[in-house]
Each structure stands twice: as structure tokens, then as C-alpha cells.
Design an enzyme around this catalytic site. Structure first.
Site, PDB file in Angstrom:
ATOM      1  N   LYS A 187      94.003  57.396 -40.188  1.00  0.00           N
ATOM      2  CA  LYS A 187      94.295  55.978 -40.381  1.00  0.00           C
ATOM      3  C   LYS A 187      93.386  55.372 -41.469  1.00  0.00           C
ATOM      4  O   LYS A 187      92.594  56.086 -42.061  1.00  0.00           O
ATOM      5  CB  LYS A 187      94.158  55.227 -39.049  1.00  0.00           C
ATOM      6  CG  LYS A 187      95.008  55.830 -37.925  1.00  0.00           C
ATOM      7  CD  LYS A 187      96.502  55.658 -38.150  1.00  0.00           C
ATOM      8  CE  LYS A 187      97.371  56.534 -37.262  1.00  0.00           C
ATOM      9  NZ  LYS A 187      97.360  56.224 -35.838  1.00  0.00           N
TER      10      LYS A 187
HETATM   11  C1  LIG Z   1      97.926  56.533 -34.485  1.00  0.00           C
HETATM   12  C2  LIG Z   1      98.916  55.706 -33.749  1.00  0.00           C
HETATM   13  C3  LIG Z   1      98.773  55.340 -32.406  1.00  0.00           C
HETATM   14  C4  LIG Z   1      97.736  55.924 -31.495  1.00  0.00           C
HETATM   15  O1  LIG Z   1      96.476  55.907 -31.949  1.00  0.00           O
HETATM   16  P1  LIG Z   1      95.381  56.945 -31.377  1.00  0.00           P
HETATM   17  O2  LIG Z   1      94.115  56.335 -31.887  1.00  0.00           O
HETATM   18  O3  LIG Z   1      95.679  58.277 -31.960  1.00  0.00           O
HETATM   19  O4  LIG Z   1      95.470  56.924 -29.897  1.00  0.00           O
HETATM   20  C5  LIG Z   1      99.696  54.485 -31.842  1.00  0.00           C
HETATM   21  N1  LIG Z   1     100.734  54.020 -32.540  1.00  0.00           N
HETATM   22  C6  LIG Z   1     100.936  54.371 -33.820  1.00  0.00           C
HETATM   23  C7  LIG Z   1     102.102  53.822 -34.547  1.00  0.00           C
HETATM   24  C8  LIG Z   1     100.047  55.235 -34.464  1.00  0.00           C
HETATM   25  O5  LIG Z   1     100.270  55.602 -35.715  1.00  0.00           O
END
Ligand SMILES: *Cc1c(COP(=O)(O)O)cnc(C)c1O
Length: 380
Positions: A187
Site C-alpha cells: 500500500k
Molecule cells: C489491503 C486491503 C485490505 C486489507 O488490508 P490488510 O492490511 O491486508 O488487512 C482491505 N481492503 C482492500 C481493498 C485492500 O486493498
């Protein structure tokens, strides 16, 4: 012919520098490794960046979504409308609370949740809509807020793709009742694992602080400061805390976000231009939005063939996502069938995510562009 040592270019990856390491080291040598001062500091930094009143740091983006469902009181029998093209956690969080996710179709050109289909799927059990800012493009919050208001629903933004994106000059984090972010390494900024909910609603923020700490109304440091051992557990919660070690990394990373967003937008602009006169189709972008480009998604004919060719030549392309309602769990538990979200199901056969991350070099991007152009031409 395959070269012997091909270094794969991933679709996304973190950037961690000396100053990030120093920030983490400082906390490791301090008194508080968790529930210390870095947690509120990171929360204020992220909420402040978004222009929102409160941030509640949690252990992942998934925990953030779960806390959001808890905050708005989702319980057995409640329905929550979610997009069909998203990561599993967007719908799983509804199920954690005993609710039922109702899958809405997506728009053909952006793959964002389709407001028309949202309206079609509202029933008297519907409690909330979760919009997901796919690839980093904010959803149509003006329309979605009006729908939510009219039908007395909560609007939740899963902005795990879209930290720093803007809709009509307003940042994600201020566009819905609650907004969730993830700090997973792919991210925009990372804490290793981590997440946050951002909101202007003080009642929700307090509820989520209690929820992330076993349902207990005070944390270890607050009790230490008040010289008391007493605490009240008022509801069933979880240990969804984010440590000071992680928050220190997050604070350090957040400082670089503006430059990283610029770099992501620059890479996207170059892809846009390179594919303009080809049959590689980029997703649409609305002029009133600023796009955070967590992903750069194209639609190509014969996607699986192209995917294999590119992976073999060291380009770490990926697919985000297969329609969520067609995973075995959702088929068997909620009897979801093909055909309920036809645009999502069609789109999922042609989408491909290309490498995009701040440290991607111009040379690497040239490699990606050449490789995909060749692959698409050769497989005609
Ligand atoms: C990455 C992501 C999540 C979950 O995040 P984590 O930190 O991996 O638990 C939820 N929704 C979307 C759209 C994502 O891209």
C-alpha cells in the site's frame, strides 16, 4: 529466449530508508513498545493529513474494516452492500459481525461500485454501504452519500487503495462516515502490517478504541498515568492494537507520501500515453478526482495468455480481483451465483495490474511497456 537471471519487477513494493529505520530503532530503545505515545501521534498525523478529526490505529486494514462494522452496530441479519470487485476483507468484515454482504456490480469503465445497482440491492435489512476506491480512484461519493441519506444507511469507505486521493478537492478520510486504510507493504505507506479508521464521529472513534483493546475502556498507559489497576471490560472486543514500533515507522513513512503520490501519478501518466493507440485499455479517470494509483489496471484481450508471457519475462503482473461473490466460501455460505454482477464478472476476465510503485525506475517501466505491447501484438 529466457535470460538466466531475470529479476522480477513486482507490481508493488515498499520503500524503506535509513530515516525509517532510525525512527523504529528509537522506539525499540524507549520505554513504550506498544500503547505508548507513538500511537496517538500516528493517529493524529494520518487524520490530520486527511483533514478528519479522529484516527484509530489498528493491527491491519482488515481489523479496521471489522472495527468499522462494530462501530456502526452491524449484527446478525443485517445486510451491507459491497462491490463485487474488491479484496475479500471488504465483505468478510460484514460476516465477522454476523451480517450478510450483498454484492453490487461495478461500473464498466472504472470498476468502482455502481450506484444504480446499489439502489437495486437495498432492502429493509440494509444497514450500510461499503464503497471501495478501486486502484486509488475515489468512488462517486456525492451520489453514494445521497443514496445513504435517503435510505438512512451508513456509508463506509474502504480506502485501502486510496490514501491521499481526492474527490472534488476533499481527501479520502472525509468522504464517508468511516474510512479505512491499510499499511500493508504494497500500500501507499507501510507499518509492516497495520491499518487505521479515520472519522469525524467522536462516538464511533471511542467505540473503536475500546473494540481494538478487548472491549476495555482504558489502555495500559492511561492506567499507569492514573496510578490505578482498575479497568472495565464493557463489550467483547479483540486485541487489534498497533504497536509503537509500527506507528513510528508509519509516522516516518507518511512524510514521504506527497512525493510518492506524485511519482505514482507520473508513472500512470506515462502508461496512459503509451497505451493510447493500442488495444490495451486503461481504466477511466474522472477529472474531478485526484487518483492515488495504488494499482495501474489495464484491460487486455486474452488476459491469461498475456499474464503468463509477462510473468515469464520477469514482469510481476497481477490480477485484482476475481469477483468476490464467486469464491467458494461465498458461493456455499450465501449461495452467490454467477450472473448477479455481470459487469464485474466480465471485467474480471480482462483486467491486469501492471507494476507501479515509487521506486519503479523509468528503465523498468520502459521494459514493462515494451513487454506488454509485444505480448499483446504477438497473441493476436
Ligand atoms: C489491503 C486491503 C485490505 C486489507 O488490508 P490488510 O492490511 O491486508 O488487512 C482491505 N481492503 C482492500 C481493498 C485492500 O486493498
Amino acid at each position: 529466449m529466457r535470460m538466466k537471471t531475470i529479476k522480477t519487477i513486482p507490481y508493488g513494493r515498499q520503500s524503506v530508508a535509513e530515516d525509517d529505520i532510525a525512527a523504529v530503532t528509537e522506539v525499540l530503545c524507549s520505554e513504550w513498545l506498544t500503547t505508548g505515545p507513538k500511537v496517538p501521534a500516528f493517529e493524529e498525523a494520518v487524520a490530520g493529513y486527511c483533514g478528519a478529526r479522529h484516527g484509530v490505529a489498528v493491527s491491519s486494514g482488515t481489523a479496521a474494516l471489522h472495527a468499522a462494522m462494530y462501530a456502526i452496530g452491524i449484527e446478525t441479519g443485517d445486510e451491507v452492500i459491497v462491490p463485487a470487485i474488491t479484496f475479500a476483507a471488504t465483505a468478510n468484515c460484514v460476516v465477522y459481525q454476523g451480517g450478510r454482504p450483498i454484492f453490487a456490480d461495478v461500473e464498466e469503465d472504472t470498476l468502482l461500485i455502481d450506484s444504480e445497482d446499489v439502489i437495486q440491492k437495498i432492502t429493509d435489512r440494509t444497514k450500510a454501504i461499503i464503497a471501495m476506491d478501486y486502484a486509488g480512484h475515489p468512488c462517486n461519493y456525492e451520489v453514494l452519500s445521497n443514496i445513504a441519506k435517503k435510505h438512512d444507511l451508513f456509508l463506509i469507505a474502504d480506502s485501502c487503495h486510496a490514501l491521499g486521493a481526492e474527490y472534488r478537492g476533499r481527501r479520502t478520510g472525509t468522504l464517508a462516515d468511516l474510512t479505512t486504510f491499510s499499511f500493508h507493504p504494497v500500500k501507499h505507506i507501510t507499518t509492516g502490517e497495520g491499518g487505521m479508521i479515520v472519522t469525524n464521529n467522536t462516538y464511533f472513534a471511542d467505540r473503536m478504541r475500546m473494540f481494538r483493546n478487548h472491549g476495555i475502556t482504558s489502555d495500559h498507559r492511561q492506567r499507569a498515568e492514573k496510578h490505578t489497576w482498575k479497568y472495565d471490560m464493557v463489550d467483547l472486543g479483540y486485541n487489534y492494537r498497533l504497536s509503537d514500533i509500527q506507528c513510528a515507522l508509519g509516522i516516518s513513512q507518511l512524510k514521504k507520501l506527497p512525493n510518492w503520490l506524485k511519482r505514482r501519478q507520473e508513472i500512470a501518466a506515462r502508461y496512459d500515453k503509451a497505451f493510447m493507440k493500442t488495444n490495451i485499455r486503461s481504466l477511466s479517470k474522472h477529472p474531478k478526482c485526484s487518483h492515488a494509483y495504488h494499482l495501474y489496471v489495464v484491460r487486455v484481450p486474452q488476459r491469461d495468455k498475456i499474464f503468463n508471457i509477462l510473468r515469464e519475462s520477469g514482469i510481476g503482473v497481477n490480477v485484482h480481483y476475481a469477483p468476490l461473490h464467486l469464491h467458494p466460501y461465498y458461493r456455499s455460505k450465501f449461495n452467490c451465483q454467477p450472473g448477479i454482477c455481470p459487469k464485474a464478472e466480465r471485467a474480471a476476465e480482462s483486467i491486469l495490474s501492471l507494476p507501479i510503485f515509487p521506486a519503479l525506475s523509468d528503465l523498468e517501466q520502459t521494459q514493462v511497456i515494451t513487454a506488454i505491447n509485444t505480448a499483446v501484438t504477438d497473441s493476436q
